[in-house]
Enzyme design. Sequence first.
Site, PDB file in Angstrom:
ATOM      1  N   TRP A 182      45.744  39.766  52.631  1.00 26.42           N
ATOM      2  CA  TRP A 182      44.404  40.232  52.250  1.00 26.42           C
ATOM      3  C   TRP A 182      43.695  40.743  53.518  1.00 26.42           C
ATOM      4  O   TRP A 182      43.693  40.063  54.542  1.00 26.42           O
ATOM      5  CB  TRP A 182      43.636  39.064  51.636  1.00 26.42           C
ATOM      6  CG  TRP A 182      42.245  39.371  51.198  1.00 26.42           C
ATOM      7  CD1 TRP A 182      41.834  40.439  50.452  1.00 26.42           C
ATOM      8  CD2 TRP A 182      41.069  38.590  51.468  1.00 26.42           C
ATOM      9  NE1 TRP A 182      40.480  40.360  50.230  1.00 26.42           N
ATOM     10  CE2 TRP A 182      39.979  39.242  50.847  1.00 26.42           C
ATOM     11  CE3 TRP A 182      40.828  37.401  52.158  1.00 26.42           C
ATOM     12  CZ2 TRP A 182      38.682  38.752  50.899  1.00 26.42           C
ATOM     13  CZ3 TRP A 182      39.540  36.908  52.208  1.00 26.42           C
ATOM     14  CH2 TRP A 182      38.484  37.580  51.583  1.00 26.42           C
ATOM     15  N   ASP A 263      45.354  29.405  50.959  1.00 29.02           N
ATOM     16  CA  ASP A 263      44.293  30.198  50.352  1.00 29.02           C
ATOM     17  C   ASP A 263      44.632  30.294  48.867  1.00 29.02           C
ATOM     18  O   ASP A 263      45.663  30.854  48.497  1.00 29.02           O
ATOM     19  CB  ASP A 263      44.257  31.592  50.994  1.00 29.02           C
ATOM     20  CG  ASP A 263      43.153  32.464  50.404  1.00 29.02           C
ATOM     21  OD1 ASP A 263      42.497  32.029  49.433  1.00 29.02           O
ATOM     22  OD2 ASP A 263      42.943  33.576  50.919  1.00 29.02           O
ATOM     23  N   LYS A 299      37.846  34.590  40.584  1.00 27.76           N
ATOM     24  CA  LYS A 299      38.720  35.250  39.606  1.00 27.76           C
ATOM     25  C   LYS A 299      38.968  34.370  38.380  1.00 27.76           C
ATOM     26  O   LYS A 299      38.844  34.825  37.260  1.00 27.76           O
ATOM     27  CB  LYS A 299      40.072  35.594  40.233  1.00 27.76           C
ATOM     28  CG  LYS A 299      40.037  35.912  41.701  1.00 27.76           C
ATOM     29  CD  LYS A 299      39.660  37.333  41.975  1.00 27.76           C
ATOM     30  CE  LYS A 299      39.412  37.492  43.463  1.00 27.76           C
ATOM     31  NZ  LYS A 299      39.474  38.835  43.929  1.00 27.76           N
TER      32      LYS A 299
HETATM   33  N1  KET Z   1      41.610  35.196  49.395  1.00 26.72           N
HETATM   34  C1  KET Z   1      42.320  36.203  48.851  1.00 26.72           C
HETATM   35  C2  KET Z   1      43.784  36.205  48.988  1.00 26.72           C
HETATM   36  C3  KET Z   1      41.635  37.211  48.156  1.00 26.72           C
HETATM   37  O1  KET Z   1      42.366  38.174  47.619  1.00 26.72           O
HETATM   38  C4  KET Z   1      40.234  37.186  48.045  1.00 26.72           C
HETATM   39  C5  KET Z   1      39.523  38.268  47.367  1.00 26.72           C
HETATM   40  C6  KET Z   1      39.565  36.095  48.623  1.00 26.72           C
HETATM   41  C7  KET Z   1      40.281  35.127  49.288  1.00 26.72           C
HETATM   42  C8  KET Z   1      38.078  35.922  48.595  1.00 26.72           C
HETATM   43  O2  KET Z   1      37.477  35.973  47.397  1.00 26.72           O
HETATM   44  P1  KET Z   1      36.019  35.365  47.145  1.00 26.72           P
HETATM   45  O3  KET Z   1      35.355  36.376  46.292  1.00 26.72           O
HETATM   46  O4  KET Z   1      35.352  35.199  48.478  1.00 26.72           O
HETATM   47  O5  KET Z   1      36.255  34.077  46.473  1.00 26.72           O
HETATM   48  N2  KET Z   1      40.039  39.369  47.117  1.00 26.72           N
HETATM   49  C9  KET Z   1      39.504  40.517  46.356  1.00 26.72           C
HETATM   50  C10 KET Z   1      38.063  40.816  46.591  1.00 26.72           C
HETATM   51  C11 KET Z   1      37.691  41.056  48.028  1.00 26.72           C
HETATM   52  O6  KET Z   1      38.373  41.772  48.745  1.00 26.72           O
HETATM   53  O7  KET Z   1      36.635  40.514  48.416  1.00 26.72           O
HETATM   54  C12 KET Z   1      40.405  41.731  46.585  1.00 26.72           C
HETATM   55  O8  KET Z   1      41.363  41.669  47.352  1.00 26.72           O
HETATM   56  O9  KET Z   1      40.154  42.755  45.935  1.00 26.72           O
END
Ligand code: KET
Length: 466
Positions: A182, A263, A299
């Site tokens: 990510w 994660d 998610k």
């Molecule tokens: N870890 C991973 C692997 C991840 O894909 C995301 C979010 C997060 C943590 C953090 O998510 P949060 O909303 O802080 O709980 N990924 C998607 C959104 C982004 O980039 O913020 C994405 O990859 O599209």
Amino acid sequence: MGNENARDQSSSPGRRLATLARHLSVGDTSLISSRGEAINTAPTAGFHGGSVFANVAQAPEDPILGVTVAYNKDPSPMKVNLGVGAYRTEEGKPLVLNVVKKAEKMLLNNPSRVKEYLPITGLADFNKLSAKLIFGADSRAIQENRVTTVQCLSGTGSLRVGAEFLARHYNKRAIFIPQPTWGNHPKVFTLAGLSVKTYRYYDPKTRGLNFQGLLEDLNMAPSGAIVLLHACAHNPTGVDPTLDQWEQIRRLMRSKSLLPFFDSAYQGFASGNLDADAQSVRMFVADGGECLMAQSYAKNMGLYGERVGALSIVCESADVAVKVESQLKLVIRPMYSNPPIHGASIVATILKDSSVDKAYVFLCFLREMYREWTIELKAMANRIISMRQQLFNALSARGTPGDWSHIIKQIGMFTFTGLNKEQVSFMTREYHIYMTSDGRISMAGLNTKTIPHLADAIHAAVNRIK
Ligand code: KET
């Protein structure tokens, strides 16, 4: 001496009165400094009349969230946003889960609820239930009080708090992250003061796991290094180790005292089953060793904008866990003081249900909510799986050159298509399809109506641009 002079001048009553009078007179924007120089007080004035920020360079948009910015600016009615990993319904609309709406109604109707500050560590019920959700209701680590959990600002905030804690209290700085990962991972860890290195993860030739490379790189990592692991549904590749491979990773990491930092942003999205998606984590916790866990409800409960997540640190003993928690509070307090109450209350209301307390009919109703969540979660996971099949079929029907079987093999929210940067920008330019430049598409953003359009775009891109 100069200072004394200045004091003499400014303390002269006549002078002060004159200054005040000038200041109050209409249209005058100047003050006289203690040295008798005019000070420009025009509200927007910088040192030389322009902005004090005039030299700030324009920053690029975020590689993932910037895709949505570009999408929003596109007036085309054909546009499709497959950038950010956010679930959409078959109608292409964001989804608020029914069970979330129910929980919100219950919270709203509860007159005893107030808007007081939460403790620095967040909502206690939420923390307990979150630990149970990921480590399992029967987790020995939880029973032995070796786990400390703090509510954080979704997955990102949990990673950041964990990283800040490690930078202050762990004796190693190096964190190994998978290649690729990510896009925010390296930034979060670097800014927290850790030193980011990578380990091989993905093989573009097989579009699968580079297991040999992964083992070699972790074996070469210095003893004690931190290793970031995606608990399931690896982003962006959609490629996860098998349970057997996880077991080998675990053994290698424990033999070298590497510290796992999980994660978990997609629990339930990989298989549709919350327990199955936590298997990798539970294997590591069951061996009695220590680890960190960053959990997100963005998610799996669709609580993206509520920013609900948790950081858990599994410690060797209850005694260590108490001290670790006291230090986590020192990380959090000056950063954002304490976390928001609403989203965590929704999650706690839904999860409470999974507890085995059979006392009241009321609780039966609550358990019903937990069950309802798992059904809605499975429905989201299934819709994504059906999008994979439909896209694969559409490309097969078009005879699009190449092997596209990875679309149905990959797991979770994303397909790592293998399309290159030029092909991606062609698809955006000609077909108004928005995705990250590494060729990742969010399968959750697709529906039956948009699949033919995407398949046409991929077909044209691979035929025109090699
Ligand atoms: N870890 C991973 C692997 C991840 O894909 C995301 C979010 C997060 C943590 C953090 O998510 P949060 O909303 O802080 O709980 N990924 C998607 C959104 C982004 O980039 O913020 C994405 O990859 O599209």
